[in-house]
Each structure stands twice: as structure tokens, then as C-alpha cells.
Design an enzyme around this catalytic site. Sequence first.
Site, short mmCIF file in Angstrom:
data_model
loop_
_atom_site.label_atom_id
_atom_site.label_comp_id
_atom_site.label_asym_id
_atom_site.label_seq_id
_atom_site.Cartn_x
_atom_site.Cartn_y
_atom_site.Cartn_z
N LYS A 1 0.80 -1.22 0.00
CA LYS A 1 0.00 0.00 0.00
C LYS A 1 0.84 1.28 0.00
O LYS A 1 0.47 2.26 -0.64
CB LYS A 1 -0.95 -0.01 1.20
CG LYS A 1 -2.02 -1.08 1.04
CD LYS A 1 -3.16 -0.94 1.99
CE LYS A 1 -4.03 -2.19 1.88
NZ LYS A 1 -5.27 -2.12 2.63
N ARG B 1 -5.80 -8.67 -9.52
CA ARG B 1 -6.46 -9.93 -9.92
C ARG B 1 -7.83 -9.59 -10.46
O ARG B 1 -8.25 -8.45 -10.44
CB ARG B 1 -6.58 -10.83 -8.70
CG ARG B 1 -7.12 -10.03 -7.50
CD ARG B 1 -7.95 -10.78 -6.53
NE ARG B 1 -8.25 -9.95 -5.37
CZ ARG B 1 -9.36 -9.28 -5.18
NH1 ARG B 1 -10.30 -9.27 -6.10
NH2 ARG B 1 -9.57 -8.58 -4.08
N GLY C 1 -8.14 0.47 17.18
CA GLY C 1 -9.39 0.16 17.88
C GLY C 1 -10.22 1.37 18.22
O GLY C 1 -11.02 1.35 19.15
N LYS D 1 -18.48 -6.34 0.27
CA LYS D 1 -19.38 -5.84 -0.77
C LYS D 1 -20.57 -6.79 -0.91
O LYS D 1 -20.42 -8.01 -0.85
CB LYS D 1 -18.65 -5.77 -2.11
CG LYS D 1 -17.49 -4.79 -2.11
CD LYS D 1 -16.65 -4.94 -3.38
CE LYS D 1 -15.40 -4.10 -3.29
NZ LYS D 1 -14.42 -4.46 -4.35
N ASN E 1 -6.14 -3.89 -6.64
CA ASN E 1 -6.28 -5.34 -6.58
C ASN E 1 -5.70 -5.92 -7.87
O ASN E 1 -6.18 -5.61 -8.95
CB ASN E 1 -7.74 -5.74 -6.44
CG ASN E 1 -8.31 -5.28 -5.11
OD1 ASN E 1 -7.70 -5.48 -4.06
ND2 ASN E 1 -9.45 -4.64 -5.14
N GLU F 1 -6.48 1.50 -2.98
CA GLU F 1 -5.54 0.41 -3.21
C GLU F 1 -5.79 -0.20 -4.58
O GLU F 1 -6.77 0.10 -5.24
CB GLU F 1 -5.66 -0.66 -2.12
CG GLU F 1 -7.04 -1.29 -2.05
CD GLU F 1 -7.08 -2.46 -1.05
OE1 GLU F 1 -6.11 -2.65 -0.33
OE2 GLU F 1 -8.09 -3.17 -1.04
#
Lengths: 501, 501, 181, 181
Positions: free
Chosen positions: B117, B293, B165, B238, B291, B289
Site C-alpha cells: 500500500k 487480480r 481500535g 461488498k 487489486n 488500493e
Amino acid sequence: MSFQRVLIANRGEIALRVVRSLRDLGLESVAVYSDADAQSRHRFEADFAVRLPGSASADTYLNIPAILDALKRSGADAVHPGYGFLSERGAFVDAVTAAGATFIGPSSRAMDAMGNKVHAKHLMIEHGVPVVPGSKGALKDAAELQRLATEIGYPLILKAANGGGGRGMRVVRKDIELAPAFEACTREAIAYFGSGDVFCERYIEDPRHIEFQVLFDNYGNGVHLHERDCSIQRRHQKLFEEAPSPYLSDAQRQKIGAAAVAAAKAAGYSGAGTIEFICESPERAYFMEMNTRIQVEHPVTEMITGIDLIGWQIRVARGEKLAFQQKDVPLRGWSMEARINAEDPAKDFAPGPGLVTALTFPAGPFVRVDTHLYAGYAIPSHYDSMVAKVITWGETRDEAMRRMSRALMETKVEGVPTTTRFHEALLAHPEFKAGTFSTRFIEQKAAYFKEKLAGDPAALAEGVGALVAAALTADETQRGADHASAQPPRDSAWRRAGREA
Amino acid sequence: MSFQRVLIANRGEIALRVVRSLRDLGLESVAVYSDADAQSRHRFEADFAVRLPGSASADTYLNIPAILDALKRSGADAVHPGYGFLSERGAFVDAVTAAGATFIGPSSRAMDAMGNKVHAKHLMIEHGVPVVPGSKGALKDAAELQRLATEIGYPLILKAANGGGGRGMRVVRKDIELAPAFEACTREAIAYFGSGDVFCERYIEDPRHIEFQVLFDNYGNGVHLHERDCSIQRRHQKLFEEAPSPYLSDAQRQKIGAAAVAAAKAAGYSGAGTIEFICESPERAYFMEMNTRIQVEHPVTEMITGIDLIGWQIRVARGEKLAFQQKDVPLRGWSMEARINAEDPAKDFAPGPGLVTALTFPAGPFVRVDTHLYAGYAIPSHYDSMVAKVITWGETRDEAMRRMSRALMETKVEGVPTTTRFHEALLAHPEFKAGTFSTRFIEQKAAYFKEKLAGDPAALAEGVGALVAAALTADETQRGADHASAQPPRDSAWRRAGREA
Amino acid sequence: MNWLVKIGGVSFELELPDALPGAEAEPLPDGRRLAWHARQRTLILTAANGVEHNLRVRSAALSRWAGEAATELSVELLASAAQGIVSLTATVELAAPGQSSRGKTEAVKAVQIRSQITGKVLKVLVGVGDHVAQGDPLMIVEAMKMENRVFAPQAGTVTQIAVKDGDAVQTGRELLRLAKD
Amino acid sequence: MNWLVKIGGVSFELELPDALPGAEAEPLPDGRRLAWHARQRTLILTAANGVEHNLRVRSAALSRWAGEAATELSVELLASAAQGIVSLTATVELAAPGQSSRGKTEAVKAVQIRSQITGKVLKVLVGVGDHVAQGDPLMIVEAMKMENRVFAPQAGTVTQIAVKDGDAVQTGRELLRLAKD
């Protein structure tokens, strides 16, 4: 013309197809079903259903009083006729209208005008749409024939005006054959049919069947949605269709399409219709007839245009204007449709109704299946043998064709024979791949199809089949060696598989 | 780089999806399957299959040595990774390549560069792709924060550098809150995390998740295939996607798309990839970001472009050049995808693996279903709960949405719970219909979904449900009156139906 | 049970296993295994190295006529060849050895004509005692809006007619018998 | 059998017919007929004038815990309303009258906690004798890559734990018991 609940005066896959477009538009559906169709999916998938007692078409799907009764009882305020059955009967349109409901289709006047072949042909001539050239009626003499031959060109066909069954017909290919053929034909006409009247027409040896989809609203706006090529036929039954046609250039497409629209407009047409042409060459397309209803093969047009044709039939019927003009009608990619009939292509397409014991249909990208089949459904023997349509789309004709191969490979129907294998043989033929075929293709390639469809045991003995046979035999040989004599009778798993099937 | 037999290092619907594109291209497929997947359709639909012993992902689909062994034994000369599992592991790419096979996807270098990232973010900044604005590292003092606030604008979020957190975080909306918030945050950071380092970022209250599909060949040619809107999420999962996004104008689409292509090109990317953006407003889209793939939701892009994305992954991997340029990438109509998960939306989406006892999936015009389910299949509890994707297309967003309603109505899964009803509730919400929603939609509308999904008996008591209840009760009342006392115990048909189910 | 199997012109006697071996099948002598997955309609041939080759069954139909020992099995398998896709079909005739094959339990000179389809007898075109030539139409059976003619497979004399006009017939139902010349 | 049916807040005793009437069903007193078509998963309500209304079942799930008389039936029906499409769901609790309803055969103060999912017990978070407040997490059950917490439906003391870390559990399997305070 607003309506909320639509009775579908049809059955099988087209009734389901109409339910889907109705649902897309927020409308309710009413199915009708005969006794033979009590287990048909269209009965269950519609919102409401009404039984039509009896099974014969004449008692049920062709029975206007029974359908009007169902219309009244169900509270439906519109009727979609599907294809076949009552879809092209002007009297049905009038009966529905008299009952106060909307008929989703053209007016009975437009339907009858275009349904009458002589009327339709005259209308086409008026609007500059070419028809098969020939004599206006009986030929006076050989001299008139000679003049026509010069005008029309060879080959010509001479036909006895009262003839039929192939008798009293002569194909003429050169001037020198003309006079003798005319004399012979006249002689035969007198001998067989009692009249010497003979007429002539251009003879089309290897025709293509190309049809244009048109769509009109109630306000005179109309477009065509390009053509479909339906030349792959067996005994005048279409088996495989595609859109567009590999035969036409863009210029020809625009020219014929515009003529088709002009002619339909002149007839006051409204809704979806199809104008069929017989093509001798891409330049010589002749009007054949108009179908005043949705066609079986409409999905290939939907795939290349993105336009829901049945949805638009309904929208036009409720008074909507077409939302697009000719220039807005897309033509994207290529689409093909294989008709899956419950017929055995290896046994001269003998129909095989019966119980469908196992079923898998293709899915995934760019594949569509319209069917009313399900595992456990018994295909009745009373109606048409078409039980599914496998439709694919690709960016190119080649891609659509390869997807069709994949889709057919995923198509598995057990319990009844289907035409799936025929389509696989078709797709494997180099002339089909090249797009060069006429309506006589299946007849001309009979030997090819016979060999491909025979289920040749030699093919099984080779290749993959050999593996199975070898495995079974190897297993057997081994066992035979181990245990010298007879085994106790046992049930074969193959038998069991067959029974389960 | 030519290959003939492709091992699919994945399972379920995506493995089937890859088999289909391979078949379209005339290539053979090899499935791998775990013991829990011995009855999965992907095992049977591929041409060949190899068992991966065990069921846990770590032993099977994540087990590189086992997959390499299957590769070697099956004679496959290429690997498609699908999504998830090993699809974004550079080490897997290297192992496949070292075994002499082609990996269908980007190089491990490009994968690692874009997968990291921090790397990816720097690359994006270099190529003018906006990222979420904020301080470069820890803030020196309140004055630096004030300067940044003026530059970036409110709202801002202050975060303890070592925090987590939700602790040590403060949202700041005005200048006057700035100094006290910085002091409080620093104090908390020291107290809880042992370091007073605090950094700041723009706070995005109701973000949209928008991602661009890119596709590159091995020769530096690349395009984007427009965006997908994946804002409908639950706990970062999603649930429902569409393409294009109702949020972007054409100008924004072109601008962000071009930036995404430039950045991927700089990374030497090849194959299909997705660049995710978080959008504060259509004008403020920030890189999140990449992906490296194929995505679960790739079908919606296929539906609006007509481009087979997995087919192109394969073609690019075997050395083909892209056949189209940016200007040739169509954007036609609208497409939506509903993820059918084996989860009960009325019980906080509790997963429900188990036996699928009855199954009907939608079909017909402009509907596609990608699934590995079949009636009789037991969904294993070891893997993802997504079991089907229902995809629709329409000329407009409204048409795609209405078709989705129809498709969901045809979707029937018995034996396990599914998210089908959730999607119906989603489609019924006016803000979803209007296209105005963020990634917080489900959380914000929790009360709405709760009510819609509760299976409210009141709803059953009204409307259609009343008919059933009334019929049953009327029947009972009548019987009660006729036969004064107890009946012999009988089995209820409902019980039987439930058992059959 | 032992079966007489004919594939092409070759016939051999074969004991088909009680059940096609399941997924846990014993290996064949050459190390391969064959397993039938009924629900998936797939015959899996597993090589010695564990690679499974899927042979998908498109259709499997078993024809067994009442009162006869012979059984016809027609299977259509789908498999992927190195190039493209092939579908293979074979009809295998199975007969328990010792028992005569189909039709042979009848007087050797009698030929039974059966309906290849399910439909309705539209018209019987011949009568008992008629002599017919090979290829002569015997009756018309209607199904699915199509008229299908039943032709004489060889010359002979009609000895028996089992149906009349209007009868509904199932596939395999005997229509008439011919005595060979 | 007679059943105790609760729909919403209303409960009434009901003898459900032996079988939902088939297609040849006797008419209901008001002239309507109700027929269940199992294969098509459709409940057809036929009006007196013969018009059939299709109520398609999307899902029908029956939950019956071993050793208990109560049965929970959850049906999701699909029907088309005048405007648009509606799907209706109801959970009907069925109990044979005279028999106590679910959980009531146990000591009234004991509460059984059952797994709502099929999966694996990742971690038991409490021990026998522990006192828990309403909403406290009791254990974590993993399924489909998700961790699902099981919470205490009410305050109480853990009297029994039926599973341990790593156990596979089916839906409906008892996990533990709580004694009410």
C-alpha cells in the site's frame, strides 16, 4: 389503453418470456394452460393461471371463446398472443377488443392486410420493395416469355398456373432452352391440370432467408432493428438463427431495412413485426411475407441491440411512443440461437416427447437460455417440439460461434432426444463457419450430417471412448481370469444409471 | 508463452467462470478440489481434476506445494488464480514460473509493487492520482495542524500514530476545536500507546467506494473499462455492485480513469486489475488500493462493455496484444450484481452452510447467473459464503434495477438461508433507487432493513399472507365445527413439505 | 451379470461390475480407476498419477422391451480433446448370454415393428395378409404436430397389427409384425 | 394433528390437514381451494371462479429440535401485488397442544443455548459456574471464514457446557445451558 393485468394466450417458453417482460414493467400476468400443460412452468411462474379444459390445440390455445372466458374471469385487461396459435388471427384481435381488453399487437386491419400474401406483395411493390420478378399472370406466348427472360435474366422457372406437387414445372437456364420448355410445360399443364396456362418467375437456386425486425408505435413512428439470417432450415423449419447476417453489407442492410419500414408504415402497422426476404444474392433480396407477431428467434435481435422487443410490444400497446429513432438503434457484436427441439437428429428428427429425467442448461458470460423445461417435466406430445433456445453473443461472429460451442457442451438433457448434437455438427462445418450457406444447406450436406450424427461406434472405439471401453474391458478381463466361471447375476450400474435417468 | 492446458487454482463459481472462458478459447481446464469440495461443480465441469487432500484452505487452495504438484501431474502449462486464495501472492507467481508454467496475471514484481500500500500510494502521487490528503507523518505542533487544516479543509481526523481500535482518534470540524482536540489526542496517545505522535488526515464521512477496471497487455498497452460502484457494503464486505456509478459524470470518469491507467502503466502492470477509490464527492476521489487480480464483481463491467475480462486475461498471458484502444471501449447501458450469500440477513447475516434441497435461478433476457450451486449440493462451511451472483443489464439504471427485481423474484433457494431478501429490501429503498448512498448505507438504514427483513408476521396477516392463513383457518374452523373432538394424530403436509425441502 | 456387448461389428462377452465403482473404487489392473458420479452425471477416469478425466454424460437412455432380454444402451459422452470439443455417441447392445438377443425369442422369421416415438396412430396403411416391399409405408404416427411415417425395414407379409387408427402409442410399443419372405 | 399456531401475537389451535389438498382438492367452505404443488414449490389458491393465484415458495425451512415437541416453520412466499412485487415471510411456531412448547420440557429455569449456524467452535469464553449478564459473549463459532459470537440472551449462571474448543457443530446443536437468576 392503460392496463395492469395481461393474459398470455400461449404456452411454454414464450409464455414465460412474456411473464418476464411484464414483470420488468410492473404488470401482472395471467397464464392459461391446457390439461396436458398442467405441469408446465408457465402455469406456475405467472401470477395467475386459468385452466383451459382439454389438451388438443383446437380445444385450448386455439379456442377463442375459452380464452375470452378466462380473460373475463381473471380480470385481465390486455392479451399478449405470443407466436403461433392465435397470434395472427384478425378475428381474435377483434374479439379481444370487443371484450374491452387491449390486444398487444397490430390492429386486425393491419394484420389482415399484411397477412394476406397478395395484398402484402402489392403494398411492397407500391413502396419500391423488390419482389420475385416474373410474369404478371399467364404467359401469352413464347415471345412474351423471351421478352421477360431478357428483362429478368436466367435462371427462370416455368410453372403451370393450376399445377402443384412439382409437376408441370421447368427450370430454364439459356435462350435455346426457352421455346422447347414453354411448349413442354404447356403440354403437361393441359395433360395434368386441364389448362395450358403457364407463368414464369425468376428461379432462386440457393436462397438465403433473411428477415428484418420492425417496431412501430401507435403514432406512425417506426424503425427496423436490423436483420436475422434464418437460412439454416430443415423442411422449412428454422433450426439455427443469427443476427446480423454474414451475407449483407451495411449499405444493403440500410437499403432493405428502410424499404421494410416504409412498407410497414404504409400498412398502418403498429407493434413488432418481421418482414421476410428471400435472397438470391446480397443485391437481390425479394419480399416473401410479413409475420405480424413476435418471432421465435427474436432474442438474437435483443442481444445485438439491447432492446427488449417484448417489453416494447407491451409499451407500444399501452400508448407509449418509441424512445429511439433509426439512428439510435445499436448494432453491437453478433448473436446466435440454437433451437433445442425434442427430436432425434440421428433418426430423421423423429420427435421424442416424454419425461425429462436430468437437465443442465448453460450459463455464464454472454449466454442466455429461454426454456420452460425442468428436470421431472414430461414434454407433452400435443404441441411443438421446440423446448429451449440457447442464445449466445460475441463481439464477432467467431466469438459468438465459439461461445455457442461452449454453451452446447454445457447443455445436457436426459430422457428425451434433442437437437443439441445437430447444432454441434453444424458449428463444425467449414462452410457454416465461413458463413456461406443457403436454405438448402442441410439437404445438400445430408451425408455430412448423417455421418456426424450416426453415433458412429468407430468414433467411440477411438479417442476418449476407447478409454471407457478399455477400462471396462480391462476390468472384465481381469475378473474373468480370476474367477473362472459364472458370477451370480448382478445388476449393472449402467442399467441402474439408465433407470435413474 | 503459448499454453494449452490451464490449471485453475481456485474453487466454486470463479473456477467455473474460468472454465467457460478457457473453453471459448479452445483451451483445456484442470480443476483442483479439496475433500470438502469433492461434490463441487467445478470439479466436474473442468476437463480434468486433481484432488488436494484435506479441507482447510491452508492445506488445499493456499497450499503452494500441493498446487505445484497438481500442475506437474496434470501436465498443465499455465495457472489461473481466480480471486482470493493465492491470487495476489508474488511468491506463488514465482513458483509457477519456476515450474515452467505461465501465470495468468501480472508479474510478481508488478503485483508486489501495487500490492504494497505504501509503494502503491507513492506511485499514485507521482502520477498525479489523488490520495487522501493529510500530514506526511507525525504532526510537530498545533500550528502545523492549523496550516494543514487550512490547506486540506474540514472535517479532519486526528489519529495516534501507534493507535488502533478507535481509541486516540478525534474528528475536528472547525478551527476552534483544533487546538483542544490536538492536546487531548496527544494526551491519549501518550496514555494509551506510549507515544504522543499524532497525525492527521481528511475525514470522509459518507464515502463512496468506486473502482476502475484496467486491462493491460505485455507490451505496455492499457485501457480502463470504466468504473464500478461497490458502496453497498456490510462490514467492508461488498454485497451489491453496479456499473457505471450513478455518482460520476462522464468528465470525472475520463479523468480518474486516465489517471488510473497512467499509474498502472508506470508499475509495468499487465493483465486485469482494479484500482479502488474512496470518494468524498464526485470531484474528490482518492486512491485507496489496487487489486492485482480479477474481482468478484467483474461481470457488471463485462455487461456494459461486451468485453470478456477473463478471456482477455488469458489472451494477454499468451502474448496477444489488446485488440482495442481506450476510445473503442464501449459503455452501453447499466448493469447490477447481487451477491447471493448463504447467510441469513434477518439474523445479522449469520452464515448458513448446508444442503441445498431445491433451487431455481432466474433466466431470460438480460439476466446472467454465475454460480456453482445445484440442487442436492451441500455448501461446505470451510470457505466463503458467496454461492451465486445474479447479474442484470438494462438500457438505463432504472431498467437494470427492475430486471434485478424480477431476477430476484425468480431466485429460489431452499435448505439454506440466502441474502436474496436483503437485496429486495435494498432495491425497494428510495435512496438506493435515487443512487444516493455511501458505504455507510446499510449501517445508517439498519432500522429499515431490520423491519423489512424481520419476516414480520403482521405483513403475513395482511395482504397475500392473509389468504393463506384465512384458507387454512377457514378450513380448520369448518372441520372443528363438524367433528367435535380430537382427530387421530396426522402428519401435517407443511411438515412434510419442510422435510422434502 | 454377464452381458453380450456389441460395439460396432465386434461383440464380446462382458461382466459389467455390480455397480460402476464409486469414488473409493479399487484400481483397475493398469492402475486406472473408473467411477460413476450419478448426481453429476459424470464418469471419472482417474489415471495412475491421480489426474481425473471427466467424461460428462449428455444423455443416457436405456431401451428395454418388455418380455425381451436384450437391452439397448445409448450414451452420449462429452469430453474435451486437445483441440476443441468433441461429443461421442455410441449405442451399445447388451444381451445376457445364453438368452437370445432382441426379437430372437420370437419365431426367427417374424419381425416386430415398434414405434420410435410417443404419439398417436393417425392411420394404419396396411392390413393383415398384405405383402409389403422394403421401404413401403406401414402407418402414420403423429407427434408434436408432425406426421411420421413408419416404413417396412424389409419385404414381408403383415401377420399381425397391434394398433388401430387413433390409438396413443409410447416409444417401443409394438405396432405390427411382418413375416419374412 | 392439532397444532398450536402463533402468528404474531395471536395464537390459536389448529388442526392442519393431513396433507395440503392436492390439485383435486375439495373446495374450502367459501368455495376457494388450496393446493400444494411440491415439485413446483407453489401453493395455488384457486378462487371460486377458477382463477388460480400462484404463491411461490422461495424457501421453506422446518426447525425441529430433537427431544422437543415444538416445531418452527419458516416460509417465504412470493406473490405479485397490484403494484410491483412483494415477498412475505413468516415464522410460525407449531406446538402440539398439551405438550409444552420449545424448551419448556426442561426445568423452567434452564435456558438452552443452541448454535444458529453450522461451523466450528473456535473458543468457549465461559466456564461452568460463571455468572453472565445479558449480552455477554459466551463462545465464538466460526463458519465460512467469519467469527460469530454467541451472546447470553439473559443473565444467569452457566450450568452445563456441551461443546469444547474445536468441536464441529450443526445448526440447532445445544452449546450450553444457563440457569436463570
